[in-house]
Design a protein around this motif. Structure first.
Motif, PDB file in Angstrom:
ATOM      1  N   ARG A  22       0.818  -0.962   0.038  1.00  0.00           N
ATOM      2  CA  ARG A  22      -0.062  -0.219  -0.007  1.00  0.00           C
ATOM      3  C   ARG A  22       1.038   1.220   0.026  1.00  0.00           C
ATOM      4  O   ARG A  22       2.122   1.125   0.016  1.00  0.00           O
ATOM      5  N   ASP A  23       0.280   2.419  -0.120  1.00  0.00           N
ATOM      6  CA  ASP A  23       1.031   3.454   0.167  1.00  0.00           C
ATOM      7  C   ASP A  23       0.586   4.351   1.325  1.00  0.00           C
ATOM      8  O   ASP A  23      -0.548   4.313   1.993  1.00  0.00           O
ATOM      9  N   ARG A  24       1.592   5.178   1.877  1.00  0.00           N
ATOM     10  CA  ARG A  24       1.527   5.978   3.065  1.00  0.00           C
ATOM     11  C   ARG A  24       2.496   7.134   3.082  1.00  0.00           C
ATOM     12  O   ARG A  24       3.628   6.900   2.991  1.00  0.00           O
ATOM     13  N   ALA A  25       1.840   8.205   3.291  1.00  0.00           N
ATOM     14  CA  ALA A  25       2.724   9.520   3.111  1.00  0.00           C
ATOM     15  C   ALA A  25       3.852   9.342   1.807  1.00  0.00           C
ATOM     16  O   ALA A  25       4.964   9.600   2.200  1.00  0.00           O
ATOM     17  N   ARG A  26       3.510   9.177   0.721  1.00  0.00           N
ATOM     18  CA  ARG A  26       4.194   9.122  -0.347  1.00  0.00           C
ATOM     19  C   ARG A  26       5.379   8.027  -0.388  1.00  0.00           C
ATOM     20  O   ARG A  26       6.382   8.351  -1.058  1.00  0.00           O
ATOM     21  N   GLN A  27       5.014   6.978   0.248  1.00  0.00           N
ATOM     22  CA  GLN A  27       5.958   5.694   0.312  1.00  0.00           C
ATOM     23  C   GLN A  27       5.345   4.666   0.391  1.00  0.00           C
ATOM     24  O   GLN A  27       4.114   4.223   0.808  1.00  0.00           O
ATOM     25  N   ILE A  28       5.780   3.596  -0.379  1.00  0.00           N
ATOM     26  CA  ILE A  28       5.326   2.284  -0.678  1.00  0.00           C
ATOM     27  C   ILE A  28       5.656   1.580   0.794  1.00  0.00           C
ATOM     28  O   ILE A  28       6.706   1.381   1.192  1.00  0.00           O
ATOM     29  N   VAL A  29       4.473   1.027   1.219  1.00  0.00           N
ATOM     30  CA  VAL A  29       4.796   0.271   2.649  1.00  0.00           C
ATOM     31  C   VAL A  29       4.016  -1.295   2.598  1.00  0.00           C
ATOM     32  O   VAL A  29       3.326  -1.319   1.725  1.00  0.00           O
ATOM     33  N   ILE A  30       4.470  -2.100   3.601  1.00  0.00           N
ATOM     34  CA  ILE A  30       4.135  -3.477   3.813  1.00  0.00           C
ATOM     35  C   ILE A  30       2.837  -3.314   4.741  1.00  0.00           C
ATOM     36  O   ILE A  30       3.073  -3.012   5.831  1.00  0.00           O
ATOM     37  N   SER A  31       1.601  -3.499   4.120  1.00  0.00           N
ATOM     38  CA  SER A  31       0.456  -3.613   4.949  1.00  0.00           C
ATOM     39  C   SER A  31      -0.691  -4.150   4.254  1.00  0.00           C
ATOM     40  O   SER A  31      -0.955  -3.953   3.057  1.00  0.00           O
ATOM     41  N   HIS A  32      -1.399  -5.101   4.935  1.00  0.00           N
ATOM     42  CA  HIS A  32      -2.520  -5.731   4.288  1.00  0.00           C
ATOM     43  C   HIS A  32      -3.703  -4.780   4.532  1.00  0.00           C
ATOM     44  O   HIS A  32      -4.713  -4.438   3.329  1.00  0.00           O
ATOM     45  N   ASP A  33      -3.797  -4.058   5.587  1.00  0.00           N
ATOM     46  CA  ASP A  33      -5.026  -3.102   6.080  1.00  0.00           C
ATOM     47  C   ASP A  33      -4.373  -1.904   5.705  1.00  0.00           C
ATOM     48  O   ASP A  33      -3.375  -1.483   5.484  1.00  0.00           O
ATOM     49  N   PRO A  34      -5.326  -0.864   5.509  1.00  0.00           N
ATOM     50  CA  PRO A  34      -5.019   0.544   5.731  1.00  0.00           C
ATOM     51  C   PRO A  34      -3.784   0.898   6.940  1.00  0.00           C
ATOM     52  O   PRO A  34      -3.868   0.505   7.894  1.00  0.00           O
TER      53      PRO A  34
END
Length: 209
Positions: free
Chosen positions: A37-49
């Motif tokens: 997913r993305d968070r704060a313009r970064q690709i992150v590892i996460s199934h949920d938000p």
């Protein structure tokens, strides 16, 4: 059979998609299915938000480069618009054995145009689409029942597509009947087939030893 540890090889629910679960999977020689997913313009590892503490995709790939080389990455794309950033990170760490899946149809077109290996999902709810010919493989899912047969796998294989099977326990169904049924599959096809499972060591012992 090629094993994909679902969100890593976790032993308690809080370990899913954690570095400990990933390293345990790599230590066992297993591939990994994980979620982007993305968070704060970064690709992150996460199934949920994602939460603030979600690990970055680059930190995951750095660990993969150090300890997971030689295994497969199945990247479940949970948000649109990530293609360019995902491709750059994979290239930065020279990752070759991977595929992406689960994108929306419009977003899938970007990954296909970029030349990335895309697996299209087939399930009792999702038949083949016009993108099938362009796909590298099939994410073979079964939400409520084991609807496919060994002939389904043989047909997909004959069409030149790789197959990754979703093991029934991911949908809270017993996995043993399907695993036993796979024992009747042609050995050459079984060797090339992937299975995504919450029980990677058990699957490795069942299919490969």
């Amino acid at each position: 059979m090629k094993i994909l540890a679902h969100r890593g090889h976790w032993r308690a629910p809080h370990e899913k998609n954690s570095l400990a679960a990933f390293e345990r999977a790599w230590a066992g020689g297993h591939g990994i299915e994980t979620d982007l997913r993305d968070r704060a313009r970064q690709i992150v590892i996460s199934h949920d938000p994602p939460e603030a503490q979600a690990a970055s995709f680059d930190s995951f790939l750095e660990a993969f480069a150090a300890r997971g080389c030689g295994t497969t990455l199945a990247l479940n794309i949970k948000a649109d618009g990530l293609c360019e950033a995902v491709a750059k990170s994979l290239a930065r760490y020279s990752v070759e054995d991977f595929f992406v899946f689960d994108m929306s149809v419009p977003d899938s077109l970007h990954y296909l145009k970029a030349g990335m290996p895309v697996f299209l999902r087939l399930s009792e709810h999702e038949p083949k689409t016009g993108l099938f010919e362009r796909a590298a493989g099939v994410w073979l899912d079964a939400f409520t029942r084991d609807w496919w047969t060994l002939d389904t796998l043989r047909t997909i294989h004959a069409e030149g597509k790789a197959v990754a099977i979703v093991s029934p326990e991911l949908h809270r169904r017993p996995h043993e009947p399907m695993w036993r049924a796979l024992g009747g599959l042609d050995a050459d096809i079984l060797r090339e087939t992937l299975i995504c499972t919450d029980f990677p060591d058990e699957a490795d012992s069942f299919f490969n030893r």
